[in-house]
Write an enzyme that holds these catalytic residues in place. Structure first.
Site, PDB file in Angstrom:
ATOM      1  N   GLU A 132       0.821  -1.214   0.000  1.00 55.61           N
ATOM      2  CA  GLU A 132       0.000   0.000   0.000  1.00 55.61           C
ATOM      3  C   GLU A 132       0.856   1.267   0.000  1.00 55.61           C
ATOM      4  O   GLU A 132       0.519   2.237  -0.687  1.00 55.61           O
ATOM      5  CB  GLU A 132      -0.981  -0.004   1.178  1.00 55.61           C
ATOM      6  CG  GLU A 132      -1.947  -1.174   1.188  1.00 55.61           C
ATOM      7  CD  GLU A 132      -2.664  -1.441  -0.126  1.00 55.61           C
ATOM      8  OE1 GLU A 132      -3.004  -0.485  -0.846  1.00 55.61           O
ATOM      9  OE2 GLU A 132      -2.882  -2.627  -0.437  1.00 55.61           O
ATOM     10  N   HIS A 135       1.919   1.896  -3.454  1.00 56.61           N
ATOM     11  CA  HIS A 135       0.873   2.566  -4.240  1.00 56.61           C
ATOM     12  C   HIS A 135       0.945   4.081  -4.062  1.00 56.61           C
ATOM     13  O   HIS A 135       0.844   4.835  -5.030  1.00 56.61           O
ATOM     14  CB  HIS A 135      -0.527   2.103  -3.815  1.00 56.61           C
ATOM     15  CG  HIS A 135      -1.022   0.905  -4.537  1.00 56.61           C
ATOM     16  ND1 HIS A 135      -1.164   0.854  -5.905  1.00 56.61           N
ATOM     17  CD2 HIS A 135      -1.444  -0.297  -4.084  1.00 56.61           C
ATOM     18  CE1 HIS A 135      -1.637  -0.328  -6.268  1.00 56.61           C
ATOM     19  NE2 HIS A 135      -1.816  -1.047  -5.174  1.00 56.61           N
TER      20      HIS A 135
END
Length: 163
Positions: A132, A135
């Site tokens: 994450e 990202h």
């Protein structure tokens, strides 16, 4: 709030470095609610704000029944010998590849009250934290693949029915 549509590989927001969250306001609270709602669907370990089209540093996670979020997260510690783990991504549907990740990770960020929060984990949680934060840095797990695996992955992306 609501489950948001996941942006798919090729969408420029997925390759854009996300902006720091300055003020925690109603817009940020609504974003967190959407991130949490979006990560609760079966088979989801994490959802980054960029995956729902929002260029802010926030993500939600759902691992082993623990659901949460971090604002302005950063990885503060990675430990152990990196190992290959099966990894997939909601933004790269139905494709899984061995990706090198550290087996233990710690991330620090903020909650909605502006308090510092630290999340540490091993296994899937460590993988999700790394995935994450990547990202939010404009990076997909495909970018971490070894050269030959990445070549094969990109061929599979091009041949997929969603690309």
């Amino acid at each position: 709030m609501s489950v948001r549509e996941i942006r798919i590989f090729g969408d420029p927001v997925l390759k854009t470095v996300s902006d720091e969250i300055g003020q925690i306001d109603d817009r940020v609270r609504a974003l967190v609610a959407d991130l949490v709602d979006s990560v609760l669907l079966p088979g989801r370990a994490g959802v980054a704000a960029s995956q729902i089209g929002v260029n802010l540093r926030a993500f939600s996670y759902n691992v082993d029944g623990e659901v949460g979020y971090l604002l302005n997260p950063r990885i503060t510690e990675l430990s152990g010998e990196p190992e290959y783990m099966d990894e997939g991504c909601l933004s790269v549907p139905n494709l899984w590849f061995k990706t090198k990740r550290y087996p233990s990770a710690t991330a620090v960020g903020l909650d909605l009250d502006g308090n510092t929060v630290e999340i540490s984990g091993t296994g899937v949680l460590a993988q999700a934290l790394q995935h994450e934060v990547d990202h939010l840095d404009g990076m997909l797990y495909l970018d971490r693949l070894e050269k030959e695996t990445r070549r094969d992955a990109m061929r599979q992306v091009r041949e997929s029915d969603w690309f």
